[in-house]
Design a protein around this motif. Structure first.
Motif, PDB file in Angstrom:
ATOM      1  N   LEU A 153       1.835  12.614  -1.382  1.00 17.36           N
ATOM      2  CA  LEU A 153       3.010  12.030  -2.027  1.00 17.36           C
ATOM      3  C   LEU A 153       3.701  13.012  -2.971  1.00 17.36           C
ATOM      4  O   LEU A 153       4.929  13.030  -3.077  1.00 17.36           O
ATOM      5  CB  LEU A 153       2.625  10.765  -2.804  1.00 17.36           C
ATOM      6  CG  LEU A 153       2.160   9.579  -1.971  1.00 17.36           C
ATOM      7  CD1 LEU A 153       1.697   8.447  -2.882  1.00 17.36           C
ATOM      8  CD2 LEU A 153       3.265   9.098  -1.040  1.00 17.36           C
ATOM      9  N   ASP A 154       2.908  13.824  -3.642  1.00 21.36           N
ATOM     10  CA  ASP A 154       3.478  14.763  -4.606  1.00 21.36           C
ATOM     11  C   ASP A 154       4.326  15.851  -3.949  1.00 21.36           C
ATOM     12  O   ASP A 154       5.117  16.499  -4.625  1.00 21.36           O
ATOM     13  CB  ASP A 154       2.376  15.395  -5.452  1.00 21.36           C
ATOM     14  CG  ASP A 154       1.731  14.395  -6.407  1.00 21.36           C
ATOM     15  OD1 ASP A 154       2.360  13.346  -6.686  1.00 21.36           O
ATOM     16  OD2 ASP A 154       0.599  14.654  -6.859  1.00 21.36           O
ATOM     17  N   THR A 155       4.177  16.035  -2.653  1.00 19.25           N
ATOM     18  CA  THR A 155       4.969  17.052  -1.956  1.00 19.25           C
ATOM     19  C   THR A 155       6.274  16.499  -1.383  1.00 19.25           C
ATOM     20  O   THR A 155       7.112  17.271  -0.928  1.00 19.25           O
ATOM     21  CB  THR A 155       4.164  17.698  -0.807  1.00 19.25           C
ATOM     22  OG1 THR A 155       3.838  16.697   0.149  1.00 19.25           O
ATOM     23  CG2 THR A 155       2.901  18.355  -1.331  1.00 19.25           C
ATOM     24  N   ILE A 211       7.303   7.140   3.661  1.00 18.60           N
ATOM     25  CA  ILE A 211       6.055   6.842   2.970  1.00 18.60           C
ATOM     26  C   ILE A 211       5.023   6.299   3.960  1.00 18.60           C
ATOM     27  O   ILE A 211       3.866   6.727   3.968  1.00 18.60           O
ATOM     28  CB  ILE A 211       6.277   5.817   1.834  1.00 18.60           C
ATOM     29  CG1 ILE A 211       7.290   6.348   0.819  1.00 18.60           C
ATOM     30  CG2 ILE A 211       4.957   5.447   1.175  1.00 18.60           C
ATOM     31  CD1 ILE A 211       6.885   7.615   0.123  1.00 18.60           C
ATOM     32  N   GLU A 212       5.430   5.362   4.792  1.00 20.01           N
ATOM     33  CA  GLU A 212       4.514   4.786   5.778  1.00 20.01           C
ATOM     34  C   GLU A 212       3.970   5.863   6.714  1.00 20.01           C
ATOM     35  O   GLU A 212       2.775   5.892   6.999  1.00 20.01           O
ATOM     36  CB  GLU A 212       5.212   3.678   6.567  1.00 20.01           C
ATOM     37  CG  GLU A 212       5.499   2.453   5.730  1.00 20.01           C
ATOM     38  CD  GLU A 212       6.379   1.420   6.414  1.00 20.01           C
ATOM     39  OE1 GLU A 212       6.462   0.312   5.870  1.00 20.01           O
ATOM     40  OE2 GLU A 212       6.970   1.707   7.466  1.00 20.01           O
ATOM     41  N   ASN A 213       4.832   6.756   7.177  1.00 21.10           N
ATOM     42  CA  ASN A 213       4.398   7.835   8.071  1.00 21.10           C
ATOM     43  C   ASN A 213       3.487   8.826   7.352  1.00 21.10           C
ATOM     44  O   ASN A 213       2.512   9.311   7.930  1.00 21.10           O
ATOM     45  CB  ASN A 213       5.600   8.564   8.662  1.00 21.10           C
ATOM     46  CG  ASN A 213       6.334   7.728   9.677  1.00 21.10           C
ATOM     47  OD1 ASN A 213       5.778   6.820  10.279  1.00 21.10           O
ATOM     48  ND2 ASN A 213       7.618   8.016   9.863  1.00 21.10           N
ATOM     49  N   THR A 214       3.806   9.129   6.103  1.00 15.94           N
ATOM     50  CA  THR A 214       2.997  10.062   5.325  1.00 15.94           C
ATOM     51  C   THR A 214       1.579   9.530   5.137  1.00 15.94           C
ATOM     52  O   THR A 214       0.604  10.251   5.351  1.00 15.94           O
ATOM     53  CB  THR A 214       3.656  10.328   3.955  1.00 15.94           C
ATOM     54  OG1 THR A 214       4.950  10.912   4.167  1.00 15.94           O
ATOM     55  CG2 THR A 214       2.815  11.256   3.098  1.00 15.94           C
ATOM     56  N   TYR A 232      -4.355   6.536   6.355  1.00 12.39           N
ATOM     57  CA  TYR A 232      -4.330   5.237   5.692  1.00 12.39           C
ATOM     58  C   TYR A 232      -3.159   4.417   6.233  1.00 12.39           C
ATOM     59  O   TYR A 232      -2.260   4.953   6.879  1.00 12.39           O
ATOM     60  CB  TYR A 232      -4.184   5.407   4.180  1.00 12.39           C
ATOM     61  CG  TYR A 232      -5.269   6.264   3.596  1.00 12.39           C
ATOM     62  CD1 TYR A 232      -6.534   5.736   3.360  1.00 12.39           C
ATOM     63  CD2 TYR A 232      -5.054   7.595   3.328  1.00 12.39           C
ATOM     64  CE1 TYR A 232      -7.548   6.516   2.853  1.00 12.39           C
ATOM     65  CE2 TYR A 232      -6.066   8.395   2.824  1.00 12.39           C
ATOM     66  CZ  TYR A 232      -7.309   7.863   2.587  1.00 12.39           C
ATOM     67  OH  TYR A 232      -8.309   8.642   2.091  1.00 12.39           O
ATOM     68  N   SER A 233      -3.183   3.142   5.944  1.00 11.51           N
ATOM     69  CA  SER A 233      -2.060   2.301   6.364  1.00 11.51           C
ATOM     70  C   SER A 233      -1.362   1.733   5.144  1.00 11.51           C
ATOM     71  O   SER A 233      -1.977   1.546   4.098  1.00 11.51           O
ATOM     72  CB  SER A 233      -2.530   1.169   7.280  1.00 11.51           C
ATOM     73  OG  SER A 233      -3.334   0.263   6.571  1.00 11.51           O
ATOM     74  N   CYS A 234      -0.088   1.523   5.297  1.00 12.91           N
ATOM     75  CA  CYS A 234       0.674   0.847   4.251  1.00 12.91           C
ATOM     76  C   CYS A 234       1.832   0.120   4.917  1.00 12.91           C
ATOM     77  O   CYS A 234       2.307   0.510   5.979  1.00 12.91           O
ATOM     78  CB  CYS A 234       1.165   1.805   3.174  1.00 12.91           C
ATOM     79  SG  CYS A 234       2.500   2.887   3.617  1.00 12.91           S
ATOM     80  N   GLU A 235       2.232  -0.957   4.275  1.00  9.99           N
ATOM     81  CA  GLU A 235       3.298  -1.810   4.795  1.00  9.99           C
ATOM     82  C   GLU A 235       4.229  -2.142   3.637  1.00  9.99           C
ATOM     83  O   GLU A 235       3.779  -2.617   2.589  1.00  9.99           O
ATOM     84  CB  GLU A 235       2.686  -3.087   5.357  1.00  9.99           C
ATOM     85  CG  GLU A 235       3.666  -4.094   5.847  1.00  9.99           C
ATOM     86  CD  GLU A 235       2.961  -5.367   6.281  1.00  9.99           C
ATOM     87  OE1 GLU A 235       3.643  -6.422   6.268  1.00  9.99           O
ATOM     88  OE2 GLU A 235       1.767  -5.360   6.609  1.00  9.99           O
ATOM     89  N   GLU A 236       5.506  -1.885   3.835  1.00  7.02           N
ATOM     90  CA  GLU A 236       6.481  -2.163   2.781  1.00  7.02           C
ATOM     91  C   GLU A 236       6.536  -3.658   2.494  1.00  7.02           C
ATOM     92  O   GLU A 236       6.540  -4.476   3.409  1.00  7.02           O
ATOM     93  CB  GLU A 236       7.866  -1.668   3.179  1.00  7.02           C
ATOM     94  CG  GLU A 236       8.880  -1.864   2.072  1.00  7.02           C
ATOM     95  CD  GLU A 236      10.288  -1.429   2.448  1.00  7.02           C
ATOM     96  OE1 GLU A 236      11.074  -1.222   1.525  1.00  7.02           O
ATOM     97  OE2 GLU A 236      10.597  -1.335   3.658  1.00  7.02           O
TER      98      GLU A 236
END
Length: 70
Positions: free
Chosen positions: A23-25, A55-58, A64-68
């Motif tokens: 995320l920092d990049t 963000i989801e792709n990163t 990991y998984s994430c969902e907006e």
């Protein structure tokens, strides 16, 4: 500035450190945090001109998984 909010599958502090390096990049990320006390492990990101899909792709590329969340 936008505030992006995601449900994640992060479980441990080492996971947060791992995604932090990714995320920092990202251009546009101002600050971010993860609420490990929430059952959905909420990731909040303050960003400028950054798509939630980035963000989801990163996180996906980091394993990991994430969902907006709306």
């Amino acid at each position: 500035m936008d505030i992006l909010v995601f449900k994640t599958n992060l479980r441990y502090r080492k996971h947060i450190h791992h995604i932090g390096s990714h995320l920092d990049t990202l251009k546009g990320v101002i600050r971010w945090n993860v609420d490990m006390h929430d059952k959905d492990r909420i990731l909040r990101i303050e960003a400028q001109n950054l798509s939630p899909r980035v963000i989801e792709n990163t996180l996906s590329h980091a394993g990991y998984s994430c969902e907006e969340l709306e």
